[in-house]
Design an enzyme around this catalytic site. Sequence first.
Site, PDB file in Angstrom:
ATOM      1  N   SER A 414      26.246  42.418  26.943  1.00 46.20           N
ATOM      2  CA  SER A 414      24.819  42.448  27.274  1.00 46.20           C
ATOM      3  C   SER A 414      24.181  43.535  26.415  1.00 46.20           C
ATOM      4  CB  SER A 414      24.626  42.792  28.751  1.00 46.20           C
ATOM      5  OG  SER A 414      25.380  41.902  29.546  1.00 46.20           O
ATOM      6  N   CYS A 586      23.676  42.743  37.426  1.00 43.66           N
ATOM      7  CA  CYS A 586      24.542  42.681  36.252  1.00 43.66           C
ATOM      8  C   CYS A 586      25.846  43.426  36.510  1.00 43.66           C
ATOM      9  CB  CYS A 586      23.845  43.272  35.033  1.00 43.66           C
ATOM     10  SG  CYS A 586      24.874  43.228  33.558  1.00 43.66           S
ATOM     11  N   TRP A 633      30.125  38.865  34.985  1.00 47.82           N
ATOM     12  CA  TRP A 633      31.378  38.415  34.353  1.00 47.82           C
ATOM     13  C   TRP A 633      32.522  38.709  35.299  1.00 47.82           C
ATOM     14  CZ3 TRP A 633      28.154  42.239  32.275  1.00 47.82           C
ATOM     15  CH2 TRP A 633      28.555  43.565  32.513  1.00 47.82           C
TER      16      TRP A 633
END
Length: 634
Positions: A414, A586, A633
């Site tokens: 990212s 995130c 992720w």
Amino acid sequence: MGCMFSLPQDRLAAAERSPPIPETSFIEKMKKTNRNVVVFYGSQTGTAEEFANRLVKDAHRYGMKGMAADPEEYDMSELSRLKEIPNSMAVFCMATYGEGDPTDNAQEFYDWMQGTDDDLEGVNFAVFGLGNKTYEHFNATGKYTDKRLAELGGKRVFDLGLGDDDSNLEEDFISWKEQFWPAVCEFFGVEATGEDSSIRQFELVVHNDINMNQVYTGEMGRLKSFQTQKPPFDSKNPFLAPVSVNRKLNKGGNRHLMHIELDIMDSKIRYDAGDHVAVYPINDAVVVNRIGERLGVDLDTAISLRNLDEESNKKHPFPCPTTYRTALSHYLDINNKPRKNVLYDLAQYASDPQEQENMRKMASASPEGKALYQSWVLDSERNILAILEDLPSLNPPIDHLCELLPRLQARYYSIASSSKVHPNSIHICAVVIEYTTETGRVYKGVATNWLKNKEVTENGHKHTVPMYVRRSQFRLPFKPSNPVIMIGPGTGIAPFMGFIQERAWQKEQGKDVGETILYFGCRHKNEDFLYQQELEEFERAGVLTQLNVAFSRDQEHKIYVQHLLKKNKEQLWKLIHSNNAHIYVCGDARNMARDVHTAFYEIAEEVGGLTHTQAVDYFKKLMTKGRYSQDVWS
């Protein structure tokens, strides 16, 4: 040239001028090459493509002739013509990517399915989906493909298979195909021919006296693309970005967290805060050399692996001609745990019957074999070098090993900067992966260790990183006045550094900028509070309205970001429910993203008075509207 055939000069010149026009009709290709099975793959990281190739190999055992096909290369609107080929079927290995999206190469096919009303009666099909249960939209693409093909009149030969990468994707695939092939036999009235399916797909060509200018040295597409760089830059043509900054972010602890800046000054590369940067790493030279030594091979031999199926669109498994050293360094994944098919195909090269039997057993579907593979390969984290070291009688030809290993994939990070503030650089925030495995070996993450070593020196020599930008849906609100709630513990802070820089820039432009709230988490305040100075500076300047940090290990009981969310539940519910706030999460998908979800459900129930079902539905709607975005992720 050390090559087996040569064209006359005039034909060679003509061949170089006009490459053969690829056949876009898979039907015509199947007819011409006498095939009755086509296996399409929607693949982002190469796994679905690998599974497709394994099904094609299997088909051979049942007297059927198959071909693997990338849907992007063919006209998929011809699917209804498959019934022109007797006893034919189409199998789809479809991975789901991102937030339930099809992979890049399957996007057009997906759009076609959504828009078409073609009649697929008489078209036999089966679907295997590749997904990950950690994500919200588990296997959405596989499920949609299976449902849609049936709606259009297709005949389902066997039930949809759903692979889960959160447990064991390959195991799921093997279990599915163990039942799939008997169903195919029954459907078409065929039976196994008893032929072994570990047949070679590529043949080795050794180039003894080749001009080294014709040999690939790590390029992804065009030969010499690293020497003469030409935009536009993408996955086949990455830009070599100089590393201009490489600094350690944490002040203590035994981990290494790093901030890296890539210089994109002359690349014409554009990016937005929230996008991903893809980098192509290089394997550890020590491991590459040890594989060469163990197999007694001169790694600098120039070679090509050429597809034995001359009709295949895939001429080589990786760019050729190249050397074994380049293939093992740039093109092949030598660090991960090998899949079962690799063990199965290599077993024939073990001279010790016991070692050979164990390799075959691990590749089998028997409970005993599964348990052995789980403990000896997966839990012990043996990569191909460890396997070669621990099975001394195993001596495969290196070219067969290169044929079997999966491609080394680009790594996505990212982006930790805003192009409004840093138009000429892209920032990365990452943690170096390094730990000791059960066998006492040190496991090192390929990309993070390679990046860590790209130190910026005084002498002006700049290390470079092959990279390109991948667009994402992770975007700041269109209206700067919308409040934003950002939740990013650990390196999950990355995109939010970009977001905060951009909100600061919007403020400087005189825009009305809404509340900007960050929830960050780390282990210890004085060790790994990443970007502490910058964040506190943004808070003082009033850009960050609120900086909430959970230090998980600074007290007896662990405190995580979700605990802080619950503490501020009234304020958060007001921002979400009344002020149109956008939520961004995130980081780790497996635990953190789930726990954060749960915290929001509880806030909606406790403050908003919703039932649990209503709360789940409420946040689903926010996702659909683009007001709850995840960049996670596992």
